[in-house]
Design an enzyme around this catalytic site. Structure first.
Site, PDB file in Angstrom:
ATOM      1  N   LYS A   1       0.823  -1.207   0.000  1.00 29.90           N
ATOM      2  CA  LYS A   1       0.000   0.000   0.000  1.00 29.90           C
ATOM      3  C   LYS A   1       0.860   1.261   0.000  1.00 29.90           C
ATOM      4  O   LYS A   1       0.490   2.251  -0.616  1.00 29.90           O
ATOM      5  CB  LYS A   1      -0.948   0.018   1.206  1.00 29.90           C
ATOM      6  CG  LYS A   1      -2.123  -0.937   1.041  1.00 29.90           C
ATOM      7  CD  LYS A   1      -3.163  -0.746   2.124  1.00 29.90           C
ATOM      8  CE  LYS A   1      -4.330  -1.698   1.929  1.00 29.90           C
ATOM      9  NZ  LYS A   1      -5.319  -1.617   3.006  1.00 29.90           N
TER      10      LYS A   1
ATOM     11  N   LYS B   1      -6.125 -11.154  -8.191  1.00 28.62           N
ATOM     12  CA  LYS B   1      -7.384 -11.307  -7.469  1.00 28.62           C
ATOM     13  C   LYS B   1      -8.369 -10.227  -7.918  1.00 28.62           C
ATOM     14  O   LYS B   1      -7.981  -9.083  -8.150  1.00 28.62           O
ATOM     15  CB  LYS B   1      -7.079 -11.148  -5.977  1.00 28.62           C
ATOM     16  CG  LYS B   1      -8.190 -11.573  -5.061  1.00 28.62           C
ATOM     17  CD  LYS B   1      -7.676 -11.619  -3.629  1.00 28.62           C
ATOM     18  CE  LYS B   1      -8.794 -11.296  -2.657  1.00 28.62           C
ATOM     19  NZ  LYS B   1      -8.344 -11.306  -1.273  1.00 28.62           N
TER      20      LYS B   1
ATOM     21  N   LYS C   1     -11.632  -4.294  -6.156  1.00 31.20           N
ATOM     22  CA  LYS C   1     -12.275  -3.034  -6.518  1.00 31.20           C
ATOM     23  C   LYS C   1     -11.256  -1.970  -6.888  1.00 31.20           C
ATOM     24  O   LYS C   1     -11.570  -1.026  -7.580  1.00 31.20           O
ATOM     25  CB  LYS C   1     -13.183  -2.555  -5.390  1.00 31.20           C
ATOM     26  CG  LYS C   1     -12.523  -2.508  -4.036  1.00 31.20           C
ATOM     27  CD  LYS C   1     -13.555  -2.455  -2.911  1.00 31.20           C
ATOM     28  CE  LYS C   1     -12.846  -2.672  -1.579  1.00 31.20           C
ATOM     29  NZ  LYS C   1     -13.748  -3.008  -0.485  1.00 31.20           N
TER      30      LYS C   1
HETATM   31  N1  TRP Z   1      -7.597  -5.787   7.060  1.00 31.21           N
HETATM   32  C1  TRP Z   1      -8.772  -6.434   6.540  1.00 31.21           C
HETATM   33  C2  TRP Z   1      -8.773  -6.294   5.012  1.00 31.21           C
HETATM   34  O1  TRP Z   1      -8.182  -5.386   4.492  1.00 31.21           O
HETATM   35  C3  TRP Z   1     -10.037  -5.816   7.105  1.00 31.21           C
HETATM   36  C4  TRP Z   1     -10.125  -6.015   8.580  1.00 31.21           C
HETATM   37  C5  TRP Z   1      -9.996  -5.072   9.548  1.00 31.21           C
HETATM   38  C6  TRP Z   1     -10.354  -7.255   9.241  1.00 31.21           C
HETATM   39  N2  TRP Z   1     -10.180  -5.618  10.761  1.00 31.21           N
HETATM   40  C7  TRP Z   1     -10.392  -6.945  10.623  1.00 31.21           C
HETATM   41  C8  TRP Z   1     -10.540  -8.570   8.800  1.00 31.21           C
HETATM   42  C9  TRP Z   1     -10.576  -7.944  11.580  1.00 31.21           C
HETATM   43  C10 TRP Z   1     -10.719  -9.557   9.756  1.00 31.21           C
HETATM   44  C11 TRP Z   1     -10.756  -9.251  11.135  1.00 31.21           C
HETATM   45  O2  TRP Z   1      -9.383  -7.097   4.362  1.00 31.21           O
END
Ligand code: TRP
Length: 332
Positions: free
Chosen positions: A114, A196, A199
């Protein structure tokens, strides 16, 4: 009820959700409520690690909640909530920042990716994002966290943080495990099947959204990349485009890869792509209709997220109080 294992997951409201998210995540989530105590979040606090347009962020969140429900996540049987509505996430997130090492965060692949993609906004929140994610998970004493492959590293870090904390203060946190479904987990981009479906790559036309209109879905499948052969055959390495279409068709119809190969043994790619498009249209049609009905019913959505936040807060605050006490904070 009390003995059910806890499942928790979240999706960022940083754009519309894709067919890949439906087939890889939401569809499975919707089958788990009887067996597990399920918490599903809309992670608005994670979303602001990238710049968001406020009006769009608001709209995306409500659409996301409506889509969760339309995909079969019943708000009476699941705890559906918005992350920022439960202040314990920010509170425990801060504490865990102090138990997460700079070196650990520096090794996170998602941070590296990122920040490479967005060099002008490498903010501290983006860097400490996994500590907040650890708080999301540990607050609920989650047993399983259903996520895609790309999140495995964050779950491992969550475990490391929990082990470190428990090692100092005793058993405070349950150690969560990733829960990665075998099938349907990886739906690929229709134009670039080595990536993958996402979006963030929406512009190439290879991404189908859950709420896309039938004609847009049909167009995307008609244009889907295939290969120079003519046979509908699953071969991930040499035929990634066709293999992805077979996966999608299988997930939508319930037919096995073998059944699909024989159904299309005498047909060409054009016919196959049309059938896949139609199967996706029919799979998503009831979801789209229900989501639009819910989006128009603001009062219902509001009562769903309020009820979710209340329930989530009860669980989360229990863990937070315990943590505060352990580390030596004085009860207010
Ligand atoms: N970081 C995850 C993603 O980008 C999103 C996410 C934030 C998450 N908190 C979480 C996923 C807690 C599972 C559990 O997809």
């Amino acid at each position: 009820m009390e003995n059910k294992k806890v499942i928790l997951s979240g999706i960022q409201p940083s754009g519309a959700m894709t067919l890949g998210t439906y087939l890889g995540a939401l569809k499975n989530w919707a089958t788990m409520a009887d067996e597990f105590d399920c918490y599903y979040m809309i992670v608005d606090m994670h979303a602001i690690t990238a710049r968001q347009i406020p009006a769009e962020l608001r709209k995306t969140q409500l659409t996301q909640l409506a889509t969760y429900i339309a995909c079969g996540l019943d708000p009476e049987k699941n705890t559906l909530f918005i992350q920022s509505h439960v202040p314990a996430h920010a509170q425990l997130g801060w504490v865990l920042n102090c138990y997460t090492m700079f070196g650990e965060l520096s090794r996170m692949t998602q941070f590296k990716e990122k920040s490479a993609r967005n060099a002008e906004n490498i903010n501290a929140g983006l860097f400490t994002y996994p500590a907040l994610q650890a708080a999301d998970i540990l607050l609920y004493q989650a047993d399983y966290v259903p996520v895609g492959d790309d999140q495995k590293q964050h779950i491992e870090l969550t475990r490391d943080i929990a082990v470190r904390f428990n090692g100092i203060y005793g058993d405070v946190f349950k150690l969560p495990e990733p829960y990665i479904p075998k099938i349907g987990a990886r739906i690929m981009d229709l134009q670039a099947p080595e990536n993958k479906m996402s979006k963030s790559a929406i512009d190439d036309g290879g991404c189908v959204l859950i709420l896309d209109k039938p004609e847009d879905i049909m167009r995307a499948f008609k244009r889907a990349v295939t290969d120079s052969e003519t046979s509908v055959r699953y071969d991930l390495k040499n035929k990634p485009g066709i293999s992805n279409l077979i996966q999608i068709y299988s997930a939508c119809t319930g037919n096995t890869f073998q059944e699909i190969e024989s159904e299309f043994s005498t047909k060409g790619y054009g016919d196959f792509k049309k059938s896949v498009g139609e199967a996706v249209v029919e799979t998503l049609r009831p979801i789209r209709e229900e989501a639009h009905r819910l989006i128009a019913d603001k009062a219902h959505l509001e009562s769903a997220y309020k009820q979710g936040a209340e329930k989530a807060s009860r669980t989360a605050n229990k863990t937070l109080r315990k943590v505060y006490k352990k580390i030596g904070f004085i009860e207010p």
